[in-house]
Design a protein around this motif. Structure first.
Motif, PDB file in Angstrom:
ATOM      1  N   PRO A   1       0.792  -1.231   0.000  1.00 54.27           N
ATOM      2  CA  PRO A   1       0.000   0.000   0.000  1.00 54.27           C
ATOM      3  C   PRO A   1       0.824   1.280   0.000  1.00 54.27           C
ATOM      4  O   PRO A   1       0.419   2.259  -0.629  1.00 54.27           O
ATOM      5  CB  PRO A   1      -0.859  -0.121   1.269  1.00 54.27           C
ATOM      6  CG  PRO A   1      -0.147  -1.109   2.133  1.00 54.27           C
ATOM      7  CD  PRO A   1       0.528  -2.055   1.199  1.00 54.27           C
ATOM      8  N   VAL A   2       1.972   1.301   0.673  1.00 59.72           N
ATOM      9  CA  VAL A   2       2.774   2.522   0.701  1.00 59.72           C
ATOM     10  C   VAL A   2       3.403   2.774  -0.660  1.00 59.72           C
ATOM     11  O   VAL A   2       3.428   3.911  -1.160  1.00 59.72           O
ATOM     12  CB  VAL A   2       3.841   2.449   1.807  1.00 59.72           C
ATOM     13  CG1 VAL A   2       4.741   3.678   1.773  1.00 59.72           C
ATOM     14  CG2 VAL A   2       3.175   2.335   3.179  1.00 59.72           C
ATOM     15  N   VAL A   3       3.892   1.723  -1.305  1.00 55.61           N
ATOM     16  CA  VAL A   3       4.446   1.883  -2.648  1.00 55.61           C
ATOM     17  C   VAL A   3       3.356   2.332  -3.614  1.00 55.61           C
ATOM     18  O   VAL A   3       3.587   3.200  -4.478  1.00 55.61           O
ATOM     19  CB  VAL A   3       5.093   0.572  -3.130  1.00 55.61           C
ATOM     20  CG1 VAL A   3       5.480   0.672  -4.595  1.00 55.61           C
ATOM     21  CG2 VAL A   3       6.324   0.271  -2.293  1.00 55.61           C
ATOM     22  N   THR A   4       2.153   1.774  -3.496  1.00 56.57           N
ATOM     23  CA  THR A   4       1.080   2.168  -4.402  1.00 56.57           C
ATOM     24  C   THR A   4       0.627   3.597  -4.139  1.00 56.57           C
ATOM     25  O   THR A   4       0.226   4.303  -5.072  1.00 56.57           O
ATOM     26  CB  THR A   4      -0.106   1.198  -4.289  1.00 56.57           C
ATOM     27  OG1 THR A   4       0.385  -0.143  -4.267  1.00 56.57           O
ATOM     28  CG2 THR A   4      -1.037   1.340  -5.475  1.00 56.57           C
ATOM     29  N   MET A   5       0.695   4.046  -2.908  1.00 56.89           N
ATOM     30  CA  MET A   5       0.456   5.468  -2.642  1.00 56.89           C
ATOM     31  C   MET A   5       1.460   6.314  -3.425  1.00 56.89           C
ATOM     32  O   MET A   5       1.115   7.361  -3.979  1.00 56.89           O
ATOM     33  CB  MET A   5       0.595   5.773  -1.153  1.00 56.89           C
ATOM     34  CG  MET A   5      -0.519   5.229  -0.262  1.00 56.89           C
ATOM     35  SD  MET A   5      -2.137   6.003  -0.507  1.00 56.89           S
ATOM     36  CE  MET A   5      -1.815   7.698  -0.021  1.00 56.89           C
ATOM     37  N   ALA A   6       2.706   5.821  -3.502  1.00 52.83           N
ATOM     38  CA  ALA A   6       3.761   6.576  -4.183  1.00 52.83           C
ATOM     39  C   ALA A   6       3.612   6.544  -5.694  1.00 52.83           C
ATOM     40  O   ALA A   6       3.890   7.538  -6.370  1.00 52.83           O
ATOM     41  CB  ALA A   6       5.131   6.022  -3.784  1.00 52.83           C
ATOM     42  N   THR A   7       3.179   5.411  -6.251  1.00 52.43           N
ATOM     43  CA  THR A   7       3.122   5.283  -7.699  1.00 52.43           C
ATOM     44  C   THR A   7       1.776   5.684  -8.290  1.00 52.43           C
ATOM     45  O   THR A   7       1.694   5.986  -9.487  1.00 52.43           O
ATOM     46  CB  THR A   7       3.415   3.836  -8.133  1.00 52.43           C
ATOM     47  OG1 THR A   7       2.443   2.955  -7.543  1.00 52.43           O
ATOM     48  CG2 THR A   7       4.807   3.419  -7.686  1.00 52.43           C
ATOM     49  N   LYS A   8       0.738   5.703  -7.489  1.00 57.97           N
ATOM     50  CA  LYS A   8      -0.604   5.975  -7.981  1.00 57.97           C
ATOM     51  C   LYS A   8      -1.191   7.249  -7.385  1.00 57.97           C
ATOM     52  O   LYS A   8      -1.620   8.157  -8.104  1.00 57.97           O
ATOM     53  CB  LYS A   8      -1.516   4.784  -7.648  1.00 57.97           C
ATOM     54  CG  LYS A   8      -2.925   4.875  -8.218  1.00 57.97           C
ATOM     55  CD  LYS A   8      -3.869   3.836  -7.612  1.00 57.97           C
ATOM     56  CE  LYS A   8      -3.426   2.417  -7.775  1.00 57.97           C
ATOM     57  NZ  LYS A   8      -3.580   1.897  -9.159  1.00 57.97           N
ATOM     58  N   VAL A   9      -1.216   7.343  -6.062  1.00 62.81           N
ATOM     59  CA  VAL A   9      -1.953   8.420  -5.398  1.00 62.81           C
ATOM     60  C   VAL A   9      -1.191   9.742  -5.453  1.00 62.81           C
ATOM     61  O   VAL A   9      -1.767  10.790  -5.786  1.00 62.81           O
ATOM     62  CB  VAL A   9      -2.282   8.026  -3.947  1.00 62.81           C
ATOM     63  CG1 VAL A   9      -2.985   9.171  -3.226  1.00 62.81           C
ATOM     64  CG2 VAL A   9      -3.158   6.766  -3.932  1.00 62.81           C
ATOM     65  N   VAL A  10       0.098   9.735  -5.137  1.00 65.72           N
ATOM     66  CA  VAL A  10       0.869  10.970  -5.188  1.00 65.72           C
ATOM     67  C   VAL A  10       0.881  11.550  -6.606  1.00 65.72           C
ATOM     68  O   VAL A  10       0.660  12.758  -6.786  1.00 65.72           O
ATOM     69  CB  VAL A  10       2.293  10.759  -4.635  1.00 65.72           C
ATOM     70  CG1 VAL A  10       3.173  11.973  -4.918  1.00 65.72           C
ATOM     71  CG2 VAL A  10       2.242  10.484  -3.134  1.00 65.72           C
ATOM     72  N   PRO A  11       1.106  10.764  -7.659  1.00 66.67           N
ATOM     73  CA  PRO A  11       1.018  11.332  -9.012  1.00 66.67           C
ATOM     74  C   PRO A  11      -0.350  11.919  -9.339  1.00 66.67           C
ATOM     75  O   PRO A  11      -0.436  12.970  -9.984  1.00 66.67           O
ATOM     76  CB  PRO A  11       1.346  10.135  -9.915  1.00 66.67           C
ATOM     77  CG  PRO A  11       2.220   9.271  -9.083  1.00 66.67           C
ATOM     78  CD  PRO A  11       1.654   9.392  -7.699  1.00 66.67           C
TER      79      PRO A  11
END
Length: 484
Positions: free
Chosen positions: A159-169
């Motif tokens: 989930p933290v990596v997906t926050m970085a690759t999906k949500v932050v962008p």
């Protein structure tokens, strides 16, 4: 009294982060059960469709997209810095509720998550800059505008990596985001939400809900959701396609893979194993891009099997809080049963279990399964074609390079791949021939500073890199005719 997990305070989770505020959760009660001990870690109250509706309402009314990209980037940078400062705590609670070893999370968060959001923060202004062109009608400005309200659905396995690759962008692009994380991610996403609150996102810019499937269905079916971005499985993807097609809402789908590691005859096996072992077994195989198929020429099969057997048997299975543990438990009983089913069917069809293939001895509790290596299965076998999402790797043989490339492409998936060779020209040829969104040479990927996603049954859309920000935008042309 506040409960602690390895020194990390865990409150009773009966509130949810909606549009910048903590509001009471109104869904059902939910027990967080440790995958390693099968004991209850904490009790929570899940969000309901009421909170989902409130999050979408606030996102629709949000002024987030009107802020200059520099201001959005400043707030996102505070969010990411807060998360980075909490990496040890994030790893601890993830081990408690999902069984991911803290050694794995430390590496994944440092190089995966931080690498992805640092890249996004650095490239946002350029990725969103107007492009100026000329035409017969006059000067043209090509502008990227926010795609609208984004519903981002995250899996438990990163989930933290997906926050970085999906949500932050998506946030950098100017899109308000409603995150629907997995029920198995309650504790880690609570810390993520606390970091969001500390960063000071304006009202409606970001909401984080760890709800059940009904919350996901409510969010994806709502006409206020302009874009739905899923990291998950094919069944969920089909539901999202059905829920969004009537209103022509955009979708991004990252749906897993059956990624090959194609080892060419000139590749030195000692060097191959340095990246193949973590690439195949990291996260207990619960990784979308795991190298779950190892492809080797017939003449080198036995040589490779001997080395793989030694490597697989040397992986330490155990307590996810132990920093020496390489393989923790699977996330829940269903994941364990699924893994056992794949191995049982492979055995019944004549496959040879070279290593593992059972629950490990000495574990009275927990959803543990030995890292497993199987060879001798047919090319159309269940294990060779479908994603296990557990610590099971299949070894397949090929006759020549052309046959190896056919074998690499012989699944309905197309997410990631690796090619091992000392010949750069041959590597480039093989990479071009493999149908996958990412092909790594003599290592495993993907690189989080470049666009990543799938082809074929692995989905569509790209995350990471400047292109990952642009995925959350709509293009508009503005034509300046005579007189202006």
């Amino acid at each position: 009294m506040m409960r602690e997990i390895a020194g990390v305070p865990v409150p009773r989770l009966n509130s949810v982060y909606v549009a910048g505020e903590w509001v009471p959760a109104t869904g059902p009660a939910y027990e967080i059960v440790s995958p390693s001990t099968e004991e209850t870690v904490a009790e929570v109250v899940l969000p309901s469709v009421t909170e989902a509706d409130a999050a979408l309402t606030a996102a629709t009314d949000s002024k987030w997209g009107r802020l200059p990209v520099e201001q959005r980037a400043e707030i996102c940078a505070r969010f990411c810095a807060s998360l980075e400062a909490r990496f040890p705590d994030l790893g601890t609670v993830w081990a408690a509720e999902a069984g991911m070893p803290v050694r794995y999370s430390a590496t994944l968060h440092k190089y995966g998550a931080a690498g992805a959001w640092n890249s996004a923060l650095a490239s946002a202004a350029d990725a969103l800059r107007d492009d100026h062109r000329s035409s017969l009608l006059g000067d043209v400005v090509v502008r990227r505008e926010p795609a609208g309200v984004v519903v981002a659905i995250l899996a438990y396995n990163g989930p933290v990596v997906t926050m970085a690759t999906k949500v932050v962008p998506a946030l950098l692009a100017g899109c308000p985001v409603v995150v629907k994380a997995a029920p198995e991610s309650q504790l880690i996403m609570r810390l993520v939400a606390e970091s969001a609150a500390a960063a000071g996102f304006p009202a409606g810019a970001l909401s984080i809900l760890c709800g059940d499937v009904e919350v996901a269905r409510q969010l994806t079916a709502d006409p206020r959701a302009d874009l739905v971005s899923l990291t998950g499985g094919r069944v969920a993807a089909q539901e999202i396609i059905e829920a969004t097609r009537g209103r022509f809402a955009r979708t991004h789908l990252e749906l897993g893979g059956k990624s090959p590691a194609l080892i060419l005859d000139d590749a030195p096996l000692d060097r191959v194993l340095k990246s193949l072992v973590p690439g195949a077994t990291g996260g207990g195989g619960q990784v979308c891009a795991a190298l779950s198929r190892v492809l080797i020429s017939r003449r080198r099969h036995d040589e490779l099997i001997d080395r793989l057997r030694t490597a697989w048997q040397g992986l330490r299975i155990g307590d996810p809080f132990d920093r020496e543990t390489a393989i923790g438990p699977l996330v829940n009983p269903a994941a364990l049963r699924r893994t056992e089913g794949f191995v049982d069917r492979a055995r019944a069809a004549g496959g040879e279990v070279v290593a593992g293939g059972r629950r490990p001895e000495g574990f009275a509790a927990g959803h543990y399964y030995e890292p497993t290596l199987i060879t001798g299965v047919a090319r159309d076998a269940d294990l060779a074609q479908n994603e296990v999402f557990g610590p099971v790797t299949v070894v397949q043989t090929y006759d020549d390079l052309a046959d190896g490339l056919r074998l690499a492409n012989d699944t309905s998936f197309g997410l990631a791949a690796s090619v091992y060779t000392a010949d750069r020209a041959l590597a480039a040829e093989a990479a071009s021939a493999i149908a996958a969104g990412s092909v790594a040479i003599n290592t495993f990927g993907p690189a989080v500073s470049a666009p990543f996603g799938g082809v074929k049954g692995s989905g569509w859309g790209r995350e990471s890199g400047p292109e990952g920000i642009q995925e959350f935008t709509e293009l508009k042309q503005i034509v300046f005719g005579p007189g202006v």
